[in-house]
Design an enzyme around this catalytic site. Sequence first.
Site, short mmCIF file in Angstrom:
data_model
loop_
_atom_site.label_atom_id
_atom_site.label_comp_id
_atom_site.label_asym_id
_atom_site.label_seq_id
_atom_site.Cartn_x
_atom_site.Cartn_y
_atom_site.Cartn_z
N HIS A 1 0.83 -1.21 0.00
CA HIS A 1 0.00 0.00 0.00
C HIS A 1 0.85 1.25 0.00
O HIS A 1 1.89 1.34 0.66
CB HIS A 1 -1.00 0.00 1.17
CG HIS A 1 -0.41 0.02 2.54
ND1 HIS A 1 -0.10 1.18 3.20
CD2 HIS A 1 -0.10 -0.99 3.40
CE1 HIS A 1 0.37 0.90 4.40
NE2 HIS A 1 0.40 -0.41 4.55
N HIS B 1 3.81 3.01 13.01
CA HIS B 1 2.79 4.07 13.04
C HIS B 1 3.21 5.26 13.90
O HIS B 1 2.37 5.87 14.58
CB HIS B 1 1.44 3.51 13.52
CG HIS B 1 0.73 2.70 12.49
ND1 HIS B 1 -0.54 2.20 12.67
CD2 HIS B 1 1.10 2.28 11.25
CE1 HIS B 1 -0.92 1.52 11.60
NE2 HIS B 1 0.07 1.57 10.72
N GLU C 1 3.98 -6.26 3.99
CA GLU C 1 3.64 -5.29 5.03
C GLU C 1 4.84 -5.03 5.93
O GLU C 1 5.89 -5.65 5.79
CB GLU C 1 2.47 -5.82 5.88
CG GLU C 1 1.12 -5.32 5.42
CD GLU C 1 0.88 -3.86 5.76
OE1 GLU C 1 1.80 -3.19 6.28
OE2 GLU C 1 -0.23 -3.37 5.49
N ASP D 1 6.37 1.12 6.66
CA ASP D 1 4.95 0.77 6.48
C ASP D 1 4.27 1.82 5.61
O ASP D 1 3.71 2.79 6.13
CB ASP D 1 4.28 0.69 7.86
CG ASP D 1 2.82 0.32 7.77
OD1 ASP D 1 2.41 -0.29 6.76
OD2 ASP D 1 2.07 0.66 8.72
N GLU E 1 -4.87 1.48 2.39
CA GLU E 1 -4.93 0.38 3.35
C GLU E 1 -5.18 0.90 4.76
O GLU E 1 -5.96 0.33 5.52
CB GLU E 1 -3.62 -0.41 3.32
CG GLU E 1 -3.67 -1.72 4.12
CD GLU E 1 -3.17 -1.59 5.55
OE1 GLU E 1 -3.31 -2.56 6.32
OE2 GLU E 1 -2.66 -0.51 5.92
#
Length: 877
Positions: free
Chosen positions: A167, A314, A241, A179, A214
């Site tokens: 993604h 994240h 991922e 990510d 995503e």
Amino acid sequence: MAPPRSRPWGPILSLLVLSPLLIGAPWFTVRKHYELPEPVKELVNPVTSLPQLSEVQILSYAQYLSEGIGYRTVGTSEHALADKWLLGKVQEMKKECEALVNQARVTSGTARKLECEVWRQEGSGSHRFDMMGKRLYKTYVNLSNIIVRVSDGTPEGKEHAVLVNAHLDSTVPSPGAADDALSVGVMLECIRVLTHTPGWEPKHAIIFLFNHAEESLQDASQLYSTQHPTAKTVRAFINLEAAGTEGRELLFQATSEEMIKAYSKVPRPFGTVLANEVFSSGVLLSDTDFRQFELYLNITGLDLAVVGNSYLYHTRKDLVEHIQPGVAQHMADNTLALLHYLSEEGSPLPSLTAGYHKPSTVFFTHLGQFFLYSANTAKVLYGVLAAASLLFVRYTYRDPWAALKKANPTNHYGVWTAQFNGVYAVSVGFLGALLATNGLAAFMHRVLDKNMSWFSVEMSALALYGPPAIAGAFATQLLIPSVPERSVFTGMLLTQAIGAFVVQLCGFGSAVILYLSAVPLLLALVTDHMFNDGPTVSLWTYAAAQLGPLLSGTQVLCTVFDVFVPLTGRIGREAPAEHIIATLVAVTGAYTLPLVVPFAHRYGPSFVLPAVMFLHFTTLVTVGIFSLWSPFDTMHQRRLFVLSSDNITSHERYLHIGAADGAPGLDALVYQISEQFGVPGTTAEAEEMNDWNGDWDILYPFSSFMSPYKIPLPIEPGFVSPFAVGEQQFKVEAVNDKIDEKAGTRSFTLKIVHPGIIWTVVAFDAHVLKWTLDDSPPDEYTRHHVKEGSFYGVDTWSMDMVVKIPEGDKDVKSRSEISINFMGMQESGMWPGKKRDKAKGGHAMVLFEKLDTWLTKHTDDRVDAMLVATVGGVVAV
């Protein structure tokens, strides 16, 4: 316990003799476990002149996406820039592909069977997305995907395809280098190497899906799966991922025997059936695009992810500079090998046209080698091991008290009583380890208020909870009747061998970890029986029996703690993080050092009692040390979620703050923020987090993890939010409204207009009979959450509904009214993602800049804050 006997060596000397094994085996295993390939720099191999995967090239793509473009949150201008850049990149690759085909025709006189096709898909849709026990609906408008198909150019070559997916977007608080820009770079490199390899012609097509949404709950993979014409040709997929920046790429989901076999062909495999079963159980509360491909295409696949150092997952520190050298090379080499195998003659793709059956295959990586076999083979292997263990115990039993009593001539009773006592001793020892570690966990959390002191170093929890685990195992042996050393040893063998067989019969391939421990235990005991006719077990038998569990157990330890320790920083304040880690230390420790309990019985109370006292003293020392540690530092930060909200219906402004961990200090930090930035004379107010707390709906259902507070913010005299009136007004209204009094229903279109606002969400209570979303509503009066994620510049979406009008005394129009809680994120109001255009963000960005500077200084950069401006309110329609 059995009284101590004279030994060639005492316990201290025995441990010294065993120390090279106890230290050397884990050291060797850790080196193998974290081993990565050397990064490749050159695009072309200088020896063979063939194209090769270059980590430098991959990371250059990742760096441009994450730092050149920046935070690519769905709906932002940066997301649109990434879409444009990637489309240009693959169109350039398509031209190169065509040039290579033409060049081959000129140089060899034959046509090379190679075709590269490119699509930019754009579409709208909706889907249901249940997570964490919550029901949620997603809708999206004009989202895009970039798709590249590489094939031999024939209809037959395009009939069966393998899909590889990554993604392009990143989540709200992160630039997303690992990510998932890393995976995007890997896919681009695979296209280059495949197409530039002379003579390479795929038997089956490869579809590269660069999906663009995503993080907004898998909208773009759902778009591809339901609306793109090539989707019906996909027979299997590989999902790439990242939940970290270090270590080998882990296979953590595999859904068919064919794909597990395909994975066995990669040069550096890393995956176990244990990880597969843990993830599929839902205990990790995580998800990937894997779900959409399974659900909408009914195809099998592999889920591969970088998981080491997931502290940065994240966060704003997910940058290329923190991606460990060799990570990109590992992912790329394995991905290319899979694509070669699945696209060539003999590929399993044509056999997967009728869907697939979930595998019962046992697979695992051991010291870099990949093993796989069927569940039936596992049952036979484990059954044979259990039977062999029982027979060995039965026919080699030595009665330790034979000289002191009249033995039964057949000795049957003595054998199984002794084994029962041995199993009992082992079980009680394990229970003692669990109780001791969890008792200390309660003390650390409830008494000392030092929860998660081990957080910043994955393996440090072993230092805190390892000594009490061994002390608990030892101490319980002082409380049970005497058990001979050999009986405890064989009791451990029977526990593991029979346990492996029973667990496999229950359908869990993870039984292999017990098998890997029991086999060396049996072999060591057989050798001991052949060469040792004494009443006790040879010390060398301990060494031989312990080697296998040390090797396999250390690998389990590394993987488990790499995943679960960072995870405790985002599982919620109320989650028992201290007890989770304490229990994992006890369980993995018992597996890695299974001979602790037999060793206690080797030397009896005269050794065990002082050992328990020493371990208690060690625990006191480690508790003192850990009590001085902060759970967080600059590279292992606390995640703080901060929303600056403008309520355009009540005209209030609040700073909403939440965290997703149970470490101490949050309350104090929130109150300090309140004093610094809140309305003078007010203080932070703790809120209840539930489905009706609309302040956090943009993060629903992940908001369930939050421990929310709200702080009143000062409002400038005369301030009116630009989203309350005028061209930028955020509106939620009912149009095409009709009431059918006879049927007791109301039908209308709920229209949401949100210029400058992204990730909008509406939440309301109603009995919905029908709507135009992709899933039928529940037949009851209940809470509904509908979230939107659309392309940059899209400012309107709608849904048609038919609702049941509640009965009551009020007039039908009043009874049919629905209260809608609505909110969204200000596209220009995200810090630091929009730092370069901070002037557009208004008062929220001014606040965020000051707050971010204050947090960095006040916490010594131990906090990673998600700073987002939200706009919302409540309206009756």
